[in-house]
Structure formats: structure tokens, C-alpha cells
Design a protein around this motif. Structure first.
Motif, PDB file in Angstrom:
ATOM      1  N   ASP A   3     -67.675  32.192  27.830  1.00  0.00           N
ATOM      2  CA  ASP A   3     -68.214  30.859  27.983  1.00  0.00           C
ATOM      3  C   ASP A   3     -68.968  30.253  26.542  1.00  0.00           C
ATOM      4  OD1 ASP A   3     -67.669  30.754  30.486  1.00  0.00           O
ATOM      5  OD2 ASP A   3     -69.758  31.567  31.235  1.00  0.00           O
ATOM      6  N   PHE A   4     -69.628  31.351  25.938  1.00  0.00           N
ATOM      7  CA  PHE A   4     -70.157  30.897  24.766  1.00  0.00           C
ATOM      8  C   PHE A   4     -69.161  30.701  23.682  1.00  0.00           C
ATOM      9  CE2 PHE A   4     -73.491  33.640  26.295  1.00  0.00           C
ATOM     10  CZ  PHE A   4     -74.660  32.692  26.233  1.00  0.00           C
ATOM     11  N   GLU A   5     -67.975  30.997  23.594  1.00  0.00           N
ATOM     12  CA  GLU A   5     -67.002  30.818  22.834  1.00  0.00           C
ATOM     13  C   GLU A   5     -66.390  29.409  23.128  1.00  0.00           C
ATOM     14  OE1 GLU A   5     -65.169  34.911  21.200  1.00  0.00           O
ATOM     15  OE2 GLU A   5     -64.376  34.089  23.004  1.00  0.00           O
ATOM     16  N   ALA A   6     -66.354  29.069  24.299  1.00  0.00           N
ATOM     17  CA  ALA A   6     -65.985  27.894  24.788  1.00  0.00           C
ATOM     18  C   ALA A   6     -66.982  26.647  24.447  1.00  0.00           C
ATOM     19  CB  ALA A   6     -65.745  27.623  26.468  1.00  0.00           C
ATOM     20  N   ILE A   7     -68.219  26.939  24.783  1.00  0.00           N
ATOM     21  CA  ILE A   7     -68.956  26.025  24.366  1.00  0.00           C
ATOM     22  C   ILE A   7     -69.010  25.846  22.752  1.00  0.00           C
ATOM     23  CG2 ILE A   7     -71.569  25.503  24.006  1.00  0.00           C
ATOM     24  CD1 ILE A   7     -71.853  27.022  26.653  1.00  0.00           C
ATOM     25  N   LEU A  11     -68.507  22.211  20.880  1.00  0.00           N
ATOM     26  CA  LEU A  11     -69.412  21.757  19.865  1.00  0.00           C
ATOM     27  C   LEU A  11     -68.703  21.476  18.417  1.00  0.00           C
ATOM     28  CD1 LEU A  11     -72.516  23.812  20.686  1.00  0.00           C
ATOM     29  CD2 LEU A  11     -71.892  21.281  21.058  1.00  0.00           C
ATOM     30  N   ALA A  12     -67.779  22.246  18.046  1.00  0.00           N
ATOM     31  CA  ALA A  12     -67.080  22.055  16.945  1.00  0.00           C
ATOM     32  C   ALA A  12     -66.270  20.949  16.798  1.00  0.00           C
ATOM     33  CB  ALA A  12     -66.326  23.425  16.631  1.00  0.00           C
ATOM     34  N   ALA A  13     -65.713  20.566  18.116  1.00  0.00           N
ATOM     35  CA  ALA A  13     -64.589  19.533  18.423  1.00  0.00           C
ATOM     36  C   ALA A  13     -65.460  18.003  18.221  1.00  0.00           C
ATOM     37  CB  ALA A  13     -64.013  19.640  19.449  1.00  0.00           C
ATOM     38  N   ALA A  14     -66.940  18.072  18.502  1.00  0.00           N
ATOM     39  CA  ALA A  14     -67.727  16.923  18.870  1.00  0.00           C
ATOM     40  C   ALA A  14     -67.739  16.376  17.126  1.00  0.00           C
ATOM     41  CB  ALA A  14     -68.991  17.309  19.168  1.00  0.00           C
ATOM     42  N   ARG A  15     -67.258  15.268  17.397  1.00  0.00           N
ATOM     43  CA  ARG A  15     -67.521  14.338  15.910  1.00  0.00           C
ATOM     44  C   ARG A  15     -68.979  13.761  15.321  1.00  0.00           C
ATOM     45  NH1 ARG A  15     -62.220  14.401  14.485  1.00  0.00           N
ATOM     46  NH2 ARG A  15     -60.781  14.384  16.256  1.00  0.00           N
ATOM     47  N   GLU A  16     -69.514  13.418  16.608  1.00  0.00           N
ATOM     48  CA  GLU A  16     -70.734  12.481  16.353  1.00  0.00           C
ATOM     49  C   GLU A  16     -72.015  13.533  16.847  1.00  0.00           C
ATOM     50  OE1 GLU A  16     -73.015   8.777  18.572  1.00  0.00           O
ATOM     51  OE2 GLU A  16     -70.790   8.967  18.639  1.00  0.00           O
ATOM     52  N   GLU A  17     -73.079  13.631  15.952  1.00  0.00           N
ATOM     53  CA  GLU A  17     -74.312  14.440  16.072  1.00  0.00           C
ATOM     54  C   GLU A  17     -74.824  13.462  16.954  1.00  0.00           C
ATOM     55  OE1 GLU A  17     -76.587  16.077  13.317  1.00  0.00           O
ATOM     56  OE2 GLU A  17     -74.857  16.763  11.978  1.00  0.00           O
TER      57      GLU A  17
END
Length: 54
Positions: A3-7, A11-17
């Protein structure tokens, strides 16, 4: 994948903070999920007192 790796992957794929919600909202979310400060601290790699805001 855990689950943590999926999260982490999401997050790594998110482009906007996005700013964190206010402390009271974060606390409410944690409590609704029945997570202890210790559990959250362990997942974030910080001390429980950091999660408590002390």
C-alpha cells in the motif's frame, strides 16, 4: 506492491504540489481512519511528538 509503495507511486506521479490541510483537519482524518500518532509517525519516518505538533 505494498500500500505504501502504491501511495508513493501516486505521489511521485503528481505534478502539482498541494498544501496540507490545516492541522485540525489532518487530526480529524487520522482519527476517522483510526490511526494512532505512532502509526502515522512511523509511516512518515518522524517521531510521534512531531505528529502531535510538539
Amino acid at each position: 506492491m505494498t500500500d505504501f509503495e502504491a501511495i508513493d507511486a501516486l505521489l511521485a506521479a503528481a505534478r502539482e504540489e498541494v498544501p496540507l490541510p490545516p492541522a485540525e483537519k489532518r487530526r480529524t482524518l487520522r482519527e476517522e481512519l483510526r490511526l494512532s500518532r505512532t502509526q502515522v509517525a512511523r509511516a512518515l519516518g518522524v517521531s510521534p511528538s512531531t505528529v502531535a505538533g510538539r
